[in-house]
Each structure stands twice: as structure tokens, then as C-alpha cells.
Design a protein around this motif. Structure first.
Motif, PDB file in Angstrom:
ATOM      1  N   LYS A   1       5.142  62.051  42.246  1.00  0.00           N
ATOM      2  CA  LYS A   1       5.565  61.088  41.208  1.00  0.00           C
ATOM      3  C   LYS A   1       7.018  61.341  40.809  1.00  0.00           C
ATOM      4  O   LYS A   1       7.802  60.406  40.650  1.00  0.00           O
ATOM      5  N   PHE A   2       7.375  62.621  40.637  1.00  0.00           N
ATOM      6  CA  PHE A   2       8.753  62.973  40.305  1.00  0.00           C
ATOM      7  C   PHE A   2       9.703  62.524  41.413  1.00  0.00           C
ATOM      8  O   PHE A   2      10.742  61.909  41.150  1.00  0.00           O
ATOM      9  N   LEU A   3       9.343  62.807  42.658  1.00  0.00           N
ATOM     10  CA  LEU A   3      10.195  62.417  43.782  1.00  0.00           C
ATOM     11  C   LEU A   3      10.367  60.903  43.832  1.00  0.00           C
ATOM     12  O   LEU A   3      11.479  60.409  44.043  1.00  0.00           O
ATOM     13  N   LYS A   4       9.296  60.171  43.629  1.00  0.00           N
ATOM     14  CA  LYS A   4       9.392  58.705  43.651  1.00  0.00           C
ATOM     15  C   LYS A   4      10.308  58.183  42.556  1.00  0.00           C
ATOM     16  O   LYS A   4      10.986  57.179  42.727  1.00  0.00           O
ATOM     17  N   SER A   5      10.356  58.906  41.415  1.00  0.00           N
ATOM     18  CA  SER A   5      11.203  58.461  40.302  1.00  0.00           C
ATOM     19  C   SER A   5      12.692  58.570  40.628  1.00  0.00           C
ATOM     20  O   SER A   5      13.518  57.903  40.002  1.00  0.00           O
ATOM     21  N   ILE A   6      13.059  59.421  41.591  1.00  0.00           N
ATOM     22  CA  ILE A   6      14.470  59.563  41.949  1.00  0.00           C
ATOM     23  C   ILE A   6      14.786  59.051  43.354  1.00  0.00           C
ATOM     24  O   ILE A   6      15.938  59.104  43.770  1.00  0.00           O
ATOM     25  N   ASP A   7      13.780  58.544  44.052  1.00  0.00           N
ATOM     26  CA  ASP A   7      14.010  58.022  45.403  1.00  0.00           C
ATOM     27  C   ASP A   7      15.038  56.891  45.354  1.00  0.00           C
ATOM     28  O   ASP A   7      14.931  55.977  44.539  1.00  0.00           O
ATOM     29  N   GLY A   8      16.050  56.996  46.186  1.00  0.00           N
ATOM     30  CA  GLY A   8      17.088  55.985  46.256  1.00  0.00           C
ATOM     31  C   GLY A   8      18.139  56.062  45.159  1.00  0.00           C
ATOM     32  O   GLY A   8      18.978  55.178  45.051  1.00  0.00           O
ATOM     33  N   LYS A   9      18.115  57.129  44.351  1.00  0.00           N
ATOM     34  CA  LYS A   9      19.033  57.220  43.207  1.00  0.00           C
ATOM     35  C   LYS A   9      20.051  58.349  43.288  1.00  0.00           C
ATOM     36  O   LYS A   9      21.020  58.344  42.544  1.00  0.00           O
ATOM     37  N   LEU A  10      19.835  59.331  44.152  1.00  0.00           N
ATOM     38  CA  LEU A  10      20.701  60.511  44.183  1.00  0.00           C
ATOM     39  C   LEU A  10      21.467  60.558  45.498  1.00  0.00           C
ATOM     40  O   LEU A  10      20.859  60.537  46.574  1.00  0.00           O
ATOM     41  N   PHE A  11      22.805  60.625  45.396  1.00  0.00           N
ATOM     42  CA  PHE A  11      23.639  60.599  46.599  1.00  0.00           C
ATOM     43  C   PHE A  11      24.788  61.599  46.471  1.00  0.00           C
ATOM     44  O   PHE A  11      25.300  61.833  45.380  1.00  0.00           O
ATOM     45  N   ALA A  12      25.166  62.165  47.610  1.00  0.00           N
ATOM     46  CA  ALA A  12      26.348  63.021  47.688  1.00  0.00           C
ATOM     47  C   ALA A  12      26.947  62.860  49.074  1.00  0.00           C
ATOM     48  O   ALA A  12      26.219  62.702  50.063  1.00  0.00           O
TER      49      ALA A  12
END
Length: 152
Positions: free
Chosen positions: A70-81
């Protein structure tokens, strides 16, 4: 030019050296996806059977794979570097487990990451998976944090 081995690496058996390279490779593959906004690398690396997780932005230990998913799904597609630094990886072996520790540095679109990372691997029927993961800030007393509610 041959790689200079550290004291602990000189004590590896051939099999341990190969396994260390394999596990470090699994972690780097997950990180490569992570910094492209794709959490699937960790969804497959972390154990679906037996998993716990500590993170600097989570107040309590996560005790199961369903919660971390659930935590991973909440940030999927949102964190980039654009890039990251994977520093000082070390694998230590025990009976049927391996512990990977390293430091991670990345300037992401959400937060500047400076973490000490601990990944405890265990061999499961379908391969090696992380059964415990800890991501802790390096020297948190030196940090000025943005509003973390916007991060997760």
C-alpha cells in the motif's frame, strides 16, 4: 585493472563473492526502477512471505507485505531522480541469510535522500528476497526537512 578487495571481501569464498555480486545487483536494479518512478523493483525484491520495514518517515515498524505494498502504491510514479550514488556496499553472510548495508544519496523531485540502508536477505523457494529493510537518515540532526506530508 583488478578491483582492490576490502578485508572482509578477501575472506569471501568464491560462492560468497558471486552471491554478494548477485544481491548487490538485485538492489541496484530495484533502485534503478525506483528513481524512474517505478516501485515494482522493490515489490519483487521484498519478501511476500515474511517482511518487516523501518523508514525514517514511518513512525512504527511495518510488519507485513500487504502494508508495504500500500505504501509503495502511494508513491508509484511520484519519485524521480536523474542519478543516485550507491556507496560502500557490504554483504555479510550468516547461515541462510545475507545482510547488505550501504549508503544512498540522491537528489529527487521530492526530497534529498541521504540514507543508511540495511537489507536482510533470505533465500526463499523462488530465490533471494529481503525479509527486513531499514532506511534511516544519515545524521538527521543536521537536516532541514521540508514538509514531509507532501512527500508521502
Amino acid at each position: 585493472m583488478a578491483k582492490i578487495l576490502s578485508a572482509y571481501e578477501r575472506n569471501y569464498t568464491t560462492e560468497e563473492r558471486e552471491l554478494a555480486d548477485h544481491l548487490i545487483g538485485l538492489e541496484k536494479k530495484a533502485l534503478d526502477k525506483w528513481f524512474k518512478g517505478d516501485v515494482s523493483g522493490y515489490q519483487t525484491l521484498w519478501s511476500g512471505r515474511s517482511f518487516t520495514y523501518f523508514d525514517a518517515v514511518v513512525t512504527e515498524r511495518i510488519d507485513d507485505f500487504e502494508t508495504i505494498t500500500k505504501f509503495l502504491k502511494s508513491i508509484d510514479g511520484k519519485l524521480f531522480a536523474d542519478s543516485y550514488e550507491f556507496r560502500n556496499p557490504r554483504i555479510q553472510f550468516g547461515k541462510d541469510i545475507a545482510v547488505l548495508t550501504y549508503q544512498l544519496f540522491a537528489k529527487t523531485n521530492l526530497i534529498d535522500m541521504e540514507y543508511n540502508v540495511i537489507e536482510v536477505f533470505q533465500e526463499e523457494p523462488d530465490g533471494w528476497h529481503v525479509i527486513h529493510s531499514t532506511w534511516s537518515f544519515i545524521r538527521p540532526m543536521d537536516k532541514k526537512f521540508p514538509d514531509l506530508n507532501n512527500v508521502v
